[in-house]
Design a protein around this motif. Sequence first.
Motif, PDB file in Angstrom:
ATOM      1  N   PHE A 107      44.533  40.271  44.609  1.00  0.00           N
ATOM      2  CA  PHE A 107      45.293  41.471  44.984  1.00  0.00           C
ATOM      3  C   PHE A 107      45.156  42.521  43.896  1.00  0.00           C
ATOM      4  CE2 PHE A 107      48.210  38.955  42.431  1.00  0.00           C
ATOM      5  CZ  PHE A 107      48.827  39.898  41.617  1.00  0.00           C
ATOM      6  N   GLU A 108      45.315  43.761  44.302  1.00  0.00           N
ATOM      7  CA  GLU A 108      45.274  44.894  43.367  1.00  0.00           C
ATOM      8  C   GLU A 108      46.684  45.404  43.154  1.00  0.00           C
ATOM      9  OE1 GLU A 108      43.635  46.471  40.748  1.00  0.00           O
ATOM     10  OE2 GLU A 108      41.937  46.635  42.127  1.00  0.00           O
ATOM     11  N   ASN A 109      47.056  45.598  41.903  1.00  0.00           N
ATOM     12  CA  ASN A 109      48.367  46.150  41.575  1.00  0.00           C
ATOM     13  C   ASN A 109      48.304  46.733  40.174  1.00  0.00           C
ATOM     14  OD1 ASN A 109      51.078  46.632  40.856  1.00  0.00           O
ATOM     15  ND2 ASN A 109      51.817  44.994  42.185  1.00  0.00           N
ATOM     16  N   ASP A 110      48.372  48.067  40.100  1.00  0.00           N
ATOM     17  CA  ASP A 110      48.252  48.750  38.812  1.00  0.00           C
ATOM     18  C   ASP A 110      49.407  48.436  37.873  1.00  0.00           C
ATOM     19  OD1 ASP A 110      45.904  49.914  39.661  1.00  0.00           O
ATOM     20  OD2 ASP A 110      46.883  51.760  40.357  1.00  0.00           O
ATOM     21  N   ASP A 111      50.510  47.959  38.436  1.00  0.00           N
ATOM     22  CA  ASP A 111      51.688  47.670  37.610  1.00  0.00           C
ATOM     23  C   ASP A 111      51.614  46.298  36.942  1.00  0.00           C
ATOM     24  OD1 ASP A 111      52.859  50.113  38.253  1.00  0.00           O
ATOM     25  OD2 ASP A 111      53.794  49.287  40.054  1.00  0.00           O
ATOM     26  N   ILE A 112      50.670  45.455  37.384  1.00  0.00           N
ATOM     27  CA  ILE A 112      50.530  44.115  36.800  1.00  0.00           C
ATOM     28  C   ILE A 112      49.186  44.045  36.078  1.00  0.00           C
ATOM     29  CG2 ILE A 112      50.451  41.646  37.254  1.00  0.00           C
ATOM     30  CD1 ILE A 112      52.108  42.118  39.741  1.00  0.00           C
ATOM     31  N   ILE A 113      49.250  43.942  34.776  1.00  0.00           N
ATOM     32  CA  ILE A 113      48.056  43.979  33.937  1.00  0.00           C
ATOM     33  C   ILE A 113      47.253  42.696  34.115  1.00  0.00           C
ATOM     34  CG2 ILE A 113      47.207  44.157  31.566  1.00  0.00           C
ATOM     35  CD1 ILE A 113      49.997  45.421  30.911  1.00  0.00           C
ATOM     36  N   HIS A 114      45.943  42.848  34.370  1.00  0.00           N
ATOM     37  CA  HIS A 114      45.065  41.679  34.406  1.00  0.00           C
ATOM     38  C   HIS A 114      44.527  41.461  33.005  1.00  0.00           C
ATOM     39  CE1 HIS A 114      41.772  38.959  35.256  1.00  0.00           C
ATOM     40  NE2 HIS A 114      42.202  38.816  36.484  1.00  0.00           N
ATOM     41  N   VAL A 115      44.541  40.211  32.566  1.00  0.00           N
ATOM     42  CA  VAL A 115      44.150  39.896  31.196  1.00  0.00           C
ATOM     43  C   VAL A 115      42.709  40.302  30.895  1.00  0.00           C
ATOM     44  CG1 VAL A 115      43.358  37.546  31.664  1.00  0.00           C
ATOM     45  CG2 VAL A 115      44.307  38.094  29.421  1.00  0.00           C
ATOM     46  N   ALA A 116      41.847  40.354  31.943  1.00  0.00           N
ATOM     47  CA  ALA A 116      40.454  40.741  31.747  1.00  0.00           C
ATOM     48  C   ALA A 116      40.200  42.193  32.145  1.00  0.00           C
ATOM     49  CB  ALA A 116      39.531  39.823  32.549  1.00  0.00           C
ATOM     50  N   GLY A 117      41.253  42.903  32.552  1.00  0.00           N
ATOM     51  CA  GLY A 117      41.127  44.334  32.820  1.00  0.00           C
ATOM     52  C   GLY A 117      40.744  44.711  34.232  1.00  0.00           C
ATOM     53  N   SER A 118      40.360  43.746  35.069  1.00  0.00           N
ATOM     54  CA  SER A 118      39.984  44.051  36.444  1.00  0.00           C
ATOM     55  C   SER A 118      40.161  42.810  37.305  1.00  0.00           C
ATOM     56  CB  SER A 118      38.521  44.528  36.516  1.00  0.00           C
ATOM     57  OG  SER A 118      37.658  43.497  36.075  1.00  0.00           O
TER      58      SER A 118
END
Length: 363
Positions: A107-118
């Motif tokens: 899922f995509e969510n700009d409010d939840i940071i992905h540890v690898a950035g994408s």
Amino acid sequence: MLRAGIVGLPNVGKSTLFNAVVANAKAQAANFPFCTIEPNVGVVAVPDPRLQVLANISESAEIVPARVEFVDIAGLVKGASQGEGLGNQFLANIREVDAIVHVVRCFENDDIIHVAGSVDPVRDIEIINLELALADLGQVEKRLDRARKQARGNKELQAEVDALEKLLPVLNEGKSARLVNFTEEEELAIKALGMLTRKPVIYAANVSEDDLATGNEWVEQVRALAAQENAQVVVVSAQVESELVELSTEERADFLESLGVTEGGLQSLIRATYDLLGLRTYFTTGPKETRAWTIKAGMVAPQAAGVIHTDFERGFIRAETVAYQDLVTAGSMSGAKEKGLVRSEGKEYVVQEGDVLLFRFNV
């Protein structure tokens, strides 16, 4: 009790999913890595509508479902096999479970940071799998030298050497031990190692509410990868699961129907885990209680009795057996007996899914 470990990179929804499926668990779910330091453990009932039906027939005072233990293991990162991110501690937690539920962010969510950035589920899976393979490789290399020396004077240890030599090139390539075919002797010889990449895996593709019914392109990528290693994929939404916790049974059904699905993630995960591990359910029922028992496929009646108590297996005489659907159709145990649907089975009987059993035994 079946133990399933929930693993994955940080911020993929592990703790949110854990909280939801366990309902009363207190794991912290926050927007930063390593919010779960110690593994959280929750025991959940296995949803099975057959229990209530049997309880109604027997007028049981209590219903006791089968149970599954979920372990929320803190997020792994690249370098975990070398101790990064408290990796050694987390890898030890994984060794103790029967199956791995690998949560993958789809899922995509700009409010939840992905540890690898994408968002890239295949990359995420490969990071985790590589770390587990490297951890196994370290074990195999360490054990192989010793096993070779010991096998020189003891041919019985040769099976372990053979198994370890099969594993070495596969793990060196960063691949899973699940891809290696062993003889029964070899499998038994390495059992004590608790190989991480030998454990059965279910990939839980964590999607947004909108994609729960249909999946998305990321889910298809996960399915393609899983097919290569004969792993299973379950589409779940931690977001939806967290909302279901607050609803009544009727409201849950309506909510899921509005999303185009018939069951929540808990049912999906448990069913997939049972299938993956080759587990079956049988029932005992009477005025005191109706209870579900978990066994391995292929177990014979005395072994199934032993799940209740070892005395039942040692003193086994016979099992009075009726199929669940036959009992429901007859409406009562006495009715099933009148119709000849209740059988007397001996020590060689292989218990079937949904059997309703009454064991006769000597103390």
